[in-house]
Design a protein around this motif. Structure first.
Motif, PDB file in Angstrom:
ATOM      1  N   VAL A 236       0.844  -1.198   0.000  1.00 54.93           N
ATOM      2  CA  VAL A 236       0.000   0.000   0.000  1.00 54.93           C
ATOM      3  C   VAL A 236       0.882   1.252   0.000  1.00 54.93           C
ATOM      4  N   GLY A 237       0.530   2.225  -0.843  1.00 60.18           N
ATOM      5  CA  GLY A 237       1.143   3.544  -0.751  1.00 60.18           C
ATOM      6  C   GLY A 237       2.535   3.693  -1.326  1.00 60.18           C
TER       7      GLY A 237
ATOM      8  N   GLU B 292      -1.350   4.225   5.795  1.00 59.65           N
ATOM      9  CA  GLU B 292      -0.944   3.438   6.962  1.00 59.65           C
ATOM     10  C   GLU B 292      -2.157   2.821   7.660  1.00 59.65           C
ATOM     11  N   VAL B 293      -3.269   3.555   7.674  1.00 60.91           N
ATOM     12  CA  VAL B 293      -4.496   2.982   8.241  1.00 60.91           C
ATOM     13  C   VAL B 293      -4.943   1.783   7.413  1.00 60.91           C
TER      14      VAL B 293
ATOM     15  N   ARG C  57      -5.637  -4.114   6.743  1.00 59.51           N
ATOM     16  CA  ARG C  57      -5.333  -5.386   6.085  1.00 59.51           C
ATOM     17  C   ARG C  57      -4.789  -6.407   7.082  1.00 59.51           C
ATOM     18  N   HIS C  58      -3.907  -5.959   7.955  1.00 68.24           N
ATOM     19  CA  HIS C  58      -3.368  -6.874   8.962  1.00 68.24           C
ATOM     20  C   HIS C  58      -4.463  -7.295   9.951  1.00 68.24           C
ATOM     21  N   ALA C  59      -5.339  -6.362  10.274  1.00 61.10           N
ATOM     22  CA  ALA C  59      -6.445  -6.706  11.168  1.00 61.10           C
ATOM     23  C   ALA C  59      -7.364  -7.750  10.546  1.00 61.10           C
TER      24      ALA C  59
END
Length: 317
Positions: A21-22, A181-182, A187-189
């Protein structure tokens, strides 16, 4: 045919985005390197997905990928391979090292001594390695994606200028914006595992034949004499800058031309424009100029100087 090729490389970006991401600029840089046959140096603080980015790109390509963790005790033969005695055959044989691959991920390349770093020079420039006087050709395509940490210098070895010049691009991976970052946290959550890219849905969409065809298409992108003169004028301005000790060499000008042609092809242009040149100038040249000590003490960066030069050099109409 050309439109289909562009579509495939656009899909590579989509596949990488399933895991990273990003970092769109870095993804674009890696694709440009693939299209030009160049190598990439990725610089960023720990934890900005440098290794994950290259692994995700590899997963989106139907190519062989090898990862080498560079350490202070790594020997040149650990990278290129070495000649060993085969007791069964009663003879010596060459056992290939991890460099015999399509994409070599050289993790923390500045943590290994210059002797081992230089073992990559021949591979990067000539696409071959020589061991005990015998030359061995590397697979095609071949790309080195090396990572380094810019803030921790203990136990590191500065890359020599000759090797830095072999990298087509130096991509700087910054910390992500808050929204990005959110999204990483979300995604990890949701159970994302960076070690399992298949579970993230990353699939291979480009093979070696497509890369070869795309490179041929990139070679057809036109460059007017005025644009070639513009690139040379930019390079000459780096050599004349009072803050620069060593300016861009002719290898740097040809590298910028190659990168600009690849970027123009991705943008569906038949000829490069000043915008294409300016878009690729920083990643292609930021590691090719050496600053004077007084400029470094004043906090001047290569990027700052290059941006200033772009503003000063006249753009062809």
């Amino acid at each position: 045919m050309t439109a289909d090729l562009r579509s495939q490389f656009a899909q590579v970006r989509t596949e990488v985005g399933k895991a990273v991401v990003g970092q769109d600029g870095a993804v674009s840089g890696l694709i440009v390197a693939l299209l030009t046959g160049g190598h990439v140096l990725l610089e960023g603080v720990p934890g900005v997905a440098k290794t994950l980015l290259v692994r995700s790109l590899s997963a989106a390509l139907d190519l062989r990928t090898t990862r080498v963790q560079f350490t202070p005790d790594l020997m040149p033969g650990d990278v290129t391979g070495s000649v060993v005695y085969d007791a069964k055959a009663g003879d010596f044989e060459f056992r290939r090292g991890p460099v015999f691959t399509n994409i070599l991920l050289a993790d923390e390349i500045n943590r290994t001594p210059p002797k081992t770093q230089s073992a990559l020079l021949e591979a990067m420039e000539e696409r071959q390695v020589t061991v005990d006087g015998e030359t061995h050709q590397l697979p095609h395509p071949f790309l080195v994606a090396a990572t380094q940490n810019p803030v921790e210098y203990e136990g590191t070895y500065t890359l020599p200028e000759a090797q830095l010049d072999r990298f087509l691009l130096k991509l700087v991976l910054d910390l992500p914006a808050r929204d990005a970052e959110v999204e990483v946290m979300q995604r990890h959550a949701d159970g994302f595992n960076p070690r399992d890219l298949a579970a993230a849905g990353v699939t291979s969409v480009v093979d070696g034949d497509a890369i070869t065809a795309a490179r041929a298409a990139v070679a057809e992108v036109r460059a007017s004499p005025e644009l070639l003169g513009y690139i040379v004028d930019l390079a000459r301005a780096t050599r004349q800058s009072p803050s620069v000790k060593l300016g861009v060499s002719p290898r740097g000008t040809t590298a910028l031309l190659a990168a600009a042609k690849a970027w123009a092809w991705l943008q569906e242009a038949e000829a490069i424009t000043p915008d294409h040149v300016q878009s690729m100038l920083l990643p292609v040249w930021r590691h090719r100029i050496a600053l004077r000590p007084e400029a470094e003490l004043e906090g001047v960066s290569a990027d700052t100087i290059l941006r200033s030069i772009v503003q000063q050099v006249q753009v062809p109409l």
